[in-house]
Design an enzyme around this catalytic site. Structure first.
Site, PDB file in Angstrom:
ATOM      1  N   TYR A  83     -40.915   5.528  57.336  1.00 57.14           N
ATOM      2  CA  TYR A  83     -40.295   4.182  57.540  1.00 57.14           C
ATOM      3  C   TYR A  83     -38.831   4.423  57.664  1.00 57.14           C
ATOM      4  CZ  TYR A  83     -44.740   1.830  56.015  1.00 57.14           C
ATOM      5  OH  TYR A  83     -45.908   1.838  55.879  1.00 57.14           O
ATOM      6  N   SER A 100     -50.276  -5.960  56.537  1.00 62.86           N
ATOM      7  CA  SER A 100     -50.460  -6.910  57.632  1.00 62.86           C
ATOM      8  C   SER A 100     -51.463  -8.188  57.251  1.00 62.86           C
ATOM      9  CB  SER A 100     -50.649  -6.211  58.928  1.00 62.86           C
ATOM     10  OG  SER A 100     -50.021  -7.007  60.022  1.00 62.86           O
ATOM     11  N   PRO A 101     -51.470  -8.404  56.043  1.00 56.04           N
ATOM     12  CA  PRO A 101     -52.421  -9.587  55.628  1.00 56.04           C
ATOM     13  C   PRO A 101     -52.009 -10.930  56.288  1.00 56.04           C
ATOM     14  CG  PRO A 101     -50.793  -9.325  53.770  1.00 56.04           C
ATOM     15  CD  PRO A 101     -50.766  -8.221  54.503  1.00 56.04           C
ATOM     16  N   LEU A 102     -50.828 -11.045  56.855  1.00 53.59           N
ATOM     17  CA  LEU A 102     -50.033 -12.050  57.484  1.00 53.59           C
ATOM     18  C   LEU A 102     -50.069 -11.757  59.005  1.00 53.59           C
ATOM     19  CD1 LEU A 102     -47.413 -13.484  54.979  1.00 53.59           C
ATOM     20  CD2 LEU A 102     -49.822 -14.132  55.275  1.00 53.59           C
ATOM     21  N   ALA A 103     -50.683 -10.850  59.400  1.00 52.44           N
ATOM     22  CA  ALA A 103     -50.805 -10.536  60.719  1.00 52.44           C
ATOM     23  C   ALA A 103     -49.260 -10.433  61.418  1.00 52.44           C
ATOM     24  CB  ALA A 103     -51.703 -11.177  61.801  1.00 52.44           C
ATOM     25  N   LYS A 150     -45.995 -19.827  62.836  1.00 60.16           N
ATOM     26  CA  LYS A 150     -44.652 -20.018  63.438  1.00 60.16           C
ATOM     27  C   LYS A 150     -44.485 -19.756  64.765  1.00 60.16           C
ATOM     28  CE  LYS A 150     -42.792 -15.690  61.569  1.00 60.16           C
ATOM     29  NZ  LYS A 150     -41.902 -15.316  60.540  1.00 60.16           N
ATOM     30  N   ARG A 192     -39.542 -11.893  63.201  1.00 60.45           N
ATOM     31  CA  ARG A 192     -39.836 -10.540  63.385  1.00 60.45           C
ATOM     32  C   ARG A 192     -39.982 -10.220  64.775  1.00 60.45           C
ATOM     33  NH1 ARG A 192     -44.366  -7.216  59.993  1.00 60.45           N
ATOM     34  NH2 ARG A 192     -42.492  -7.725  58.451  1.00 60.45           N
TER      35      ARG A 192
END
Length: 332
Positions: free
Chosen positions: A54, A203-206, A213, A225
């Site tokens: 990262y 990525s549980p919120l994709a 949003k 993002r």
């Protein structure tokens, strides 16, 4: 905040954890990184997930500065190895030499003498699996990592590694998993559960899509993002008109249940006992606290049925090779 045991380990990790994939590797400024990390401690989050790749060390360096100010036993720290750390082709993968080099480099950047969880970021089918397993065993024997995990390994690779290592080396699997990406349920969950391996899901919120949003047919919101070139690198996994339309069908379901879309999405992931923690990203402290609020939220059977009906056939449900993953296994 509630906590769950990570696989066969003695680590109790917060149900909501903080990750640093696209944020603290350069997408978010240092002050915001510090504020979000401190907010995590305030919210009861004790599990922090990063990787050497990262920002090619940037995320580890940022957290080394911040986390080292806290008592080492007050947080559980996970990092990873596999992806390239330079333009040198040899500076990647899961060879014994690369693992040995990168665990030391990660510990230096993180300002600690050990990580609690060291993960293979992908499987390396170009290196004999026996060599990789033995290299990870050595990292544990040296006290540089307490436990070993893997990310996005297909079932055949998981089975092969367990056959060699035995049931005790690996304690965690890190797949992409969300209401929109249900592929790990097909095979990985059961296989891992049978071998004492928990899921810590990314990525549980994709990537923010499940917050609602992003609207179909509309430009991405300013400051989001996907408005950032640096943080939109995996947008194609979770972004299409069909997906956005399905997500909008979830909005009234969340509203009727009296919860935010983020809470619904995170509670949906945590409904599975196989999942020890949901890794969330955040660029603001209020997002950290909002995500943490999903811990302990129970979803009724009726609500889960409504979610399934709203999503229809949009979710990815079949086993799917992850970005950067390789098929195949090499033996000595």
């Amino acid at each position: 905040m509630r906590y769950r045991t990570l696989g066969s380990s003695d680590l109790n990790v917060s149900e909501i954890s903080l990750g640093s994939w696209l944020t603290y590797s350069g997408g978010v400024e240092a002050d915001a990184t510090r504020a979000c990390t401190e907010a995590a401690f305030d919210a009861g989050i004790n599990f922090f997930d990063t990787a050497n790749a990262y920002g090619r060390g940037a995320a580890e360096t940022a957290w080394g500065e911040i986390l080292s100010a806290h008592p080492r036993d007050s947080y559980i720290l996970a990092t990873k190895v596999y992806f390239p750390m330079s333009d040198d082709p040899a500076d990647s993968g899961l060879s014994p030499a690369h693992i040995a080099q990168q665990i030391d480099a990660s510990l230096t950047r993180l300002k600690t003498d050990h990580v609690d969880l060291y993960q293979a970021h992908r499987f390396d089918s170009g290196v004999p699996i026996e060599d990789t397993v033995e290299a990870f065993q050595k990292v544990v024997e040296q006290g540089k990592a307490r436990y070993i995990g893997f990310s996005e390994w297909p079932p055949e690779q998981i089975r092969a590694a367990i056959d060699i290592a035995g049931p005790d080396l690996f304690v965690s699997s890190q797949p992409q998993y969300s209401m929109l990406w249900q592929a790990p349920e097909a095979e990985v969950f059961d296989l891992c559960a049978a071998n004492g391996i928990s899921q810590i899901v990314w990525s549980p919120l994709a990537q923010g899509v499940l917050t609602g949003k992003y609207k179909p047919g509309q430009p991405v919101p300013e400051g989001s993002r996907f408005a950032s070139e640096d943080m939109a690198v995996s947008q194609d996994l979770v972004y299409s008109d069909a997906i956005l339309e399905a997500v909008q069908r979830l909005v009234p379901i969340a509203e009727e249940a009296g919860m935010s879309m983020a809470t619904l999405a995170l509670a949906w992931v945590l409904r599975r006992d196989e999942v020890a923690s949901a890794i969330t990203g955040a660029s603001r402290p209020d997002q950290v606290h909002a995500n943490a609020a999903a811990s302990g939220v129970e979803l009724s059977d009726d609500l889960l049925t409504a979610v399934d009906q709203a999503l229809g056939d949009v979710p990815v449900a079949e086993p799917t090779l992850a970005p950067g993953a390789q098929a195949g296994i090499k033996h000595r």
